[in-house]
Structures are given as structure tokens and as C-alpha cells.
Design an enzyme around this catalytic site. Sequence first.
Site, PDB file in Angstrom:
ATOM      1  CB  SER A  48     -23.209   2.882 -18.488  1.00 13.16           C
ATOM      2  OG  SER A  48     -23.166   2.383 -20.202  1.00 13.16           O
ATOM      3  CG  ASP A 349     -27.803  -3.844 -18.701  1.00 17.44           C
ATOM      4  OD1 ASP A 349     -26.769  -4.145 -20.437  1.00 17.44           O
ATOM      5  OD2 ASP A 349     -26.889  -2.984 -17.873  1.00 17.44           O
ATOM      6  CG  HIS A 352     -24.672  -1.655 -19.887  1.00 12.40           C
ATOM      7  ND1 HIS A 352     -25.335  -0.744 -19.311  1.00 12.40           N
ATOM      8  CD2 HIS A 352     -23.460  -0.612 -20.052  1.00 12.40           C
ATOM      9  CE1 HIS A 352     -25.928   0.139 -18.907  1.00 12.40           C
ATOM     10  NE2 HIS A 352     -24.655   0.484 -19.832  1.00 12.40           N
TER      11      HIS A 352
END
Length: 384
Positions: A48, A349, A352
Site C-alpha cells: 500500500s 493515516d 502511511h
Amino acid sequence: MSAITMAFNFHYIVALVMCLIIISLSSFGISQSDEDLTKGASFIFGDSLVDAGNNNYLPTLSRANISPNGIDFKASGGTPTGRYTNGRTIGDIVGEELGQTHYALPFLAPNTTGRAILYGVNYASGMGNHECHWKNICEYIKVNRLSMDIQVDYFNITRKQIDQLLGPSKAKEYVTKRSIFSITIGSNDFLNNYLLPVISMGARITQSPNSFVDDLLNHLRGQLTRLYQLDARKFVIGNVGPIGCIPYQKTINQLSEVECVSLPNKLALQYNARLKDLLQELNENLEGATFVHANVYDLVMELITNYAKYGFTSSSKACCGNGGQFAGIIPCGPSSSVCSDRDKHVFWDPYHPSEAANLIIAKQLVDGEKKYISPVNLRQLRDL
């Protein structure tokens, strides 16, 4: 001769000259579309941290195609694209810094066809990992993702398409000399497998950290060798960052702002030391290939430790999230609280980095010193 006739003759001559130029360039195998390829391509693999939207096309709980993700992504006008950050990923920024005119498109996106693939393709997937280590855990967490094995399978498809577009000889040259292969993998193998609370405890007891790291690196060796066999020659592989310092880990362990969880960081460092050895081995044994080591751990730790030096006001709290002291429990989504000073937070977040942090990291990878990127930086790798 009338003014109308003179104007017609002038435009006719200009058109004729342009046609002759195009014919002349074509006779040398040059076209306008080919000239666009001189900046090369990025083929991006991983999780991600660099996913550009592949998970949008998977039946999975792990997606970032919801607001406010992408709020600062100028290319989409602030619309979520599936990137797990507020703006560009490290992969996006590296491509820009190297002069590439297009972002690498997600492999699963319907518009990733034809000549678009020649500008690069992104195979990364949120929650992506080396492999599924323990079947019971993978079934429990119910998250569909593209493992690294599947991502390499998908590049095999792309490789055949490049042959069809350019012809075998030119395609091989393009892949070997003008393409950079970026791999960012490993965090999820620890966070969502080995370190997953309760679920993995039984498996963890039966497999030591050394054995687990061995498994990861043996798989990675095989995956990188497969890419080499498909003509990849210029590689950059990121190590695992300080996963014990992300807002999620700090929140669930109820740490102070300056503390990090020791076990995740210890495991990351153990993996990273062995990864560096693996890349040295591959540099020695795979002829014509260059494997570049990206020291993401030290880069991110530098931002976390000395955040004020880089213009940040927080390196512990998520800008977008909910729950606990560091907003680190609930992932970023429409109901999340969002900070107003997004460029002042190291973390977007609970997991990340923000675009502001990604920008600093990416620029170090492109032009930085050997302590962060070795044996060459990415600009030097491009020019090899």
C-alpha cells in the site's frame, strides 16, 4: 496572384515540408510516440505504500478509493484514486524526478492497455506481501490482495505485450536499459502476519524470527530472479521501515509521543540486514543487473526523530484517522477527523506517510547519498 492564392500556396508548402519531415523521421525508425519513451518507464511492485489503485478492482476490505484519500493529488483534482495517502506516493514522485511524463498505471485498471504500458505499470497492492505464510491467518483477516508472486505473474503478461508493441529486439532493449523495477514489500509480512495479535501467536511459537525472515528472503530471491529472467536489469528494493513507530502501533501499545514499539522495529532491522546481504549476492551473481538498496528504515526514522527540522509539527499522530491518542485505530475514511495542516504531518493515516514525507523520501532516493541509497542513487541508476 491574389492574397487568397498566396495564402493557399504558403499553407500547402508548410504541409508538404511537414510531411517530408515525418517521412524522413519514419525512415530512421523515429516517431513522435517513440520520442515520448526516451524518459523510460517505472515498473512498481509492492504494497500500500506504492499502490496506485489496483485494490480498487479487487473484492477486498483494503481500499483507499474513498475520501479524503487523494485530497491533494493534483492529477485527479483531489478525487481518490486508490493511493493510501493524501497525494502522490513515493513511486509517483520518483518517476517525476526522473523526468517521466506519465504515472505508472495500475495493472488492473481497464485503461492500462496498448502503448500506455510503455510508460510503466504499477502492480502494487494494499496489504501486499511476499506470500501468504499461514493459511489460517490469511483466511481470518479476509483481505484479498496481490502477493508478490502474483505481481510478478502480471509483469510476465506485460512483458509479452511489450514484445507485441515494439518487437522482440526493441522490447528487450527497452526493458533492460530504460526501465527501473521498484520493489517495496515486507511491512505486511510482519504487521499482518507475524505480529498480528492473538491470531498468529500459535504460528509464531512454532516459527522463530530467523526462520520467518529466511522464508521471506528466499521468496524474494526467487521473485527477483524471475524478473531478471524477464529481462529486468535495473532494480531498487526498499527495506522495511520503522513499523514500530507508526501511529497504529504507538496507539494500540499506548506509548508516549517519543516512544516506538521495540519488537516490530527489531524484526524490521533483522530483515533489513539480511536483505542487504541478499542484494549484494544478486549483484555478484546475476550478470548485467544492478540491485540498488533503498534504506527506507533510516530515512523514515530520520523524519520521525527530527521532524521539526523538516518543517513538520507531528511525527506521531495520523493526520487522517480516529481512535486513541495518535488517531491510530481506525483507517482514514469519510467519517475520519482530518487535520488542516496536512503538509505538517509525517503520517497521513495510521500506517502511511503523507505526501510531504513521501516527497522528502523520494528526493533522497533519487539524488541522495550512499547511507540512504546504494551503490548508486536512482538518477545514476537511470543513466547506467
